[in-house]
Design an enzyme around this catalytic site. Structure first.
Site, PDB file in Angstrom:
ATOM      1  N   HIS A 153       3.357  -9.666  -4.055  1.00  0.00           N
ATOM      2  CA  HIS A 153       3.546 -10.989  -4.656  1.00  0.00           C
ATOM      3  C   HIS A 153       2.311 -11.438  -5.422  1.00  0.00           C
ATOM      4  O   HIS A 153       1.258 -10.775  -5.375  1.00  0.00           O
ATOM      5  CB  HIS A 153       3.933 -12.018  -3.580  1.00  0.00           C
ATOM      6  CG  HIS A 153       2.909 -12.219  -2.501  1.00  0.00           C
ATOM      7  ND1 HIS A 153       1.794 -12.993  -2.689  1.00  0.00           N
ATOM      8  CD2 HIS A 153       2.846 -11.755  -1.231  1.00  0.00           C
ATOM      9  CE1 HIS A 153       1.077 -13.005  -1.562  1.00  0.00           C
ATOM     10  NE2 HIS A 153       1.687 -12.249  -0.662  1.00  0.00           N
ATOM     11  N   CYS A 169       0.977  -8.276   3.396  1.00  0.00           N
ATOM     12  CA  CYS A 169       1.534  -8.253   2.049  1.00  0.00           C
ATOM     13  C   CYS A 169       0.465  -7.767   1.065  1.00  0.00           C
ATOM     14  O   CYS A 169      -0.722  -7.745   1.373  1.00  0.00           O
ATOM     15  CB  CYS A 169       2.000  -9.650   1.630  1.00  0.00           C
ATOM     16  SG  CYS A 169       3.459 -10.222   2.531  1.00  0.00           S
TER      17      CYS A 169
END
Lengths: 198, 164
Positions: A153, A169
């Site tokens: 992201h 992440c």
């Protein structure tokens, strides 16, 4: 094809092994999420080595595959013919790193963000849900990885690129996650490995 | 609903301008023989009646920046009651809420302007920089916007939905 997908997902889950962080010798940023913070263009300008660039890259993976080298803090998009586009990334902090094989299961522009409960405990004034937008810690784009909690992201903290700061992440600056987002479709194979050495 | 229409204009243009008679008088050497007008709060917000006594309790809290996200943010606020934002009674007749970026709650008050607009913030005149303006309060849903432009830019519009 569906059977292949299920088998791949099962394989991916079996390969998701938390590994001890190996970047112990690297000085890491001690920084938490900054919901609502909007970086300036100057802050978003990355050191040269973390900007996207075409590099020589040897792999048996086919063109279009994403390969993450956690230790090196780089994500490669395989171009074929021994070439790849290399992006600088932020990765999971010590104890939150993993390796495995997944596929991009969903793509989302300006994804929403839900701070984890422990963050709400520390910062009880935060909204429990923040719709996507500038200042959102999830940044401008998200690529969801299988049915896991992990994503590739954007971020509103460009200074964290090159560091181990996340909960597993992988983050790129908003400018570059948009670039990656537009290059890869749902179904893209994602290989996450601890180091460049197989 | 009128409140919805007014709220949807967004408060990007919100500006706090307290015109005090005393300030004007300071630039005027002539005797001020007229009565100073009451402070004017120049903020584009709808009249919303909020009773302070109604606010204590548990609320789901969510936020958004773009009007297109409003409805699903309300749904997200409802779903956030598992980790609620708690408003309690304050010791001096106000209510305990968190000011922006403050980890401990402060006593704040519902402050209303003569034309019916409601602000929530520390004791004092409505429209202070630490205040939030109420843009909607109906059906157990309270919508507020921080007046501090920097805070507003970061957090957007805050939606509180009362938990059952």
């Amino acid at each position: 094809m569906a059977v292949f997908g299920v088998a791949l997902a099962a394989l991916a889950v079996s390969l998701l092994v938390a590994l001890p962080g190996e970047a112990r010798s690297r000085k890491e940023l001690d920084i938490g999420d900054q919901p609502g913070y909007v970086p300036t263009p100057e802050e978003s300008r990355l050191p040269v080595q973390y900007r996207p660039q075409a590099v020589s890259f040897r792999t048996h993976e086919p063109a279009g595959t994403i390969i993450v080298h956690t230790d090196d803090r780089f994500l490669y998009l395989v171009l074929g013919d021994g070439r790849a586009i290399r992006y600088g990334i932020g990765v999971g902090r010590d104890g939150f790193q993993w390796q495995g094989l997944l596929k991009v299961s969903r793509k989302q522009e300006w994804p929403d963000w839900r701070p984890p409960p422990e963050m709400i405990e520390r910062q009880p004034y935060l909204p429990r849900f923040m719709a996507g937008g500038p200042g959102n810690p999830m940044g401008a784009r998200a690529l969801y990885l299988g049915d896991t909690v992990y994503r590739i992201h954007g971020t509103n903290q460009p200074q964290t690129i090159g560091h181990a700061v996340s909960s597993g992440c992988f983050r790129l600056t908003n400018e570059y996650v948009i670039d990656l987002f537009e290059r890869v479709p749902v179904g893209t194979k994602v290989v996450v490995m601890q180091s460049a050495r197989m | 609903m009128r409140e919805d229409v007014r709220e949807s204009r967004g408060l990007g243009r919100v500006a706090v301008l307290l015109i005090c008679g005393a300030t004007l008088a300071a630039c005027n050497t002539a005797p001020n023989l007229t009565t100073a007008p009451p402070p004017t709060v120049n903020i584009d917000a709808p009249p919303v009646q909020v009773a302070s006594a109604e606010l204590p309790g548990n609320w789901g809290l969510a936020s958004y920046h773009q009007d297109k996200d409003r409805d699903r943010t309300i749904s997200a606020a409802k779903a956030a009651c598992g980790n609620p934002y708690k408003i309690t009674q304050g010791p001096n007749g106000g209510i305990m809420m968190y000011l922006a970026d403050q980890k401990a709650p402060s006593e704040v008050f519902v402050k209303q302007t003569p034309d019916g607009r409601s602000f929530i913030g520390p004791r004092g005149a409505p429209g202070a920089p630490q205040d939030r303006v109420v843009t909607y309060y109906q059906n157990n849903t309270l919508v507020t916007v921080w007046l501090d432009q920097n805070v507003q830019k970061r957090y957007g519009t805050m939606v509180f939905v009362r938990c059952a």
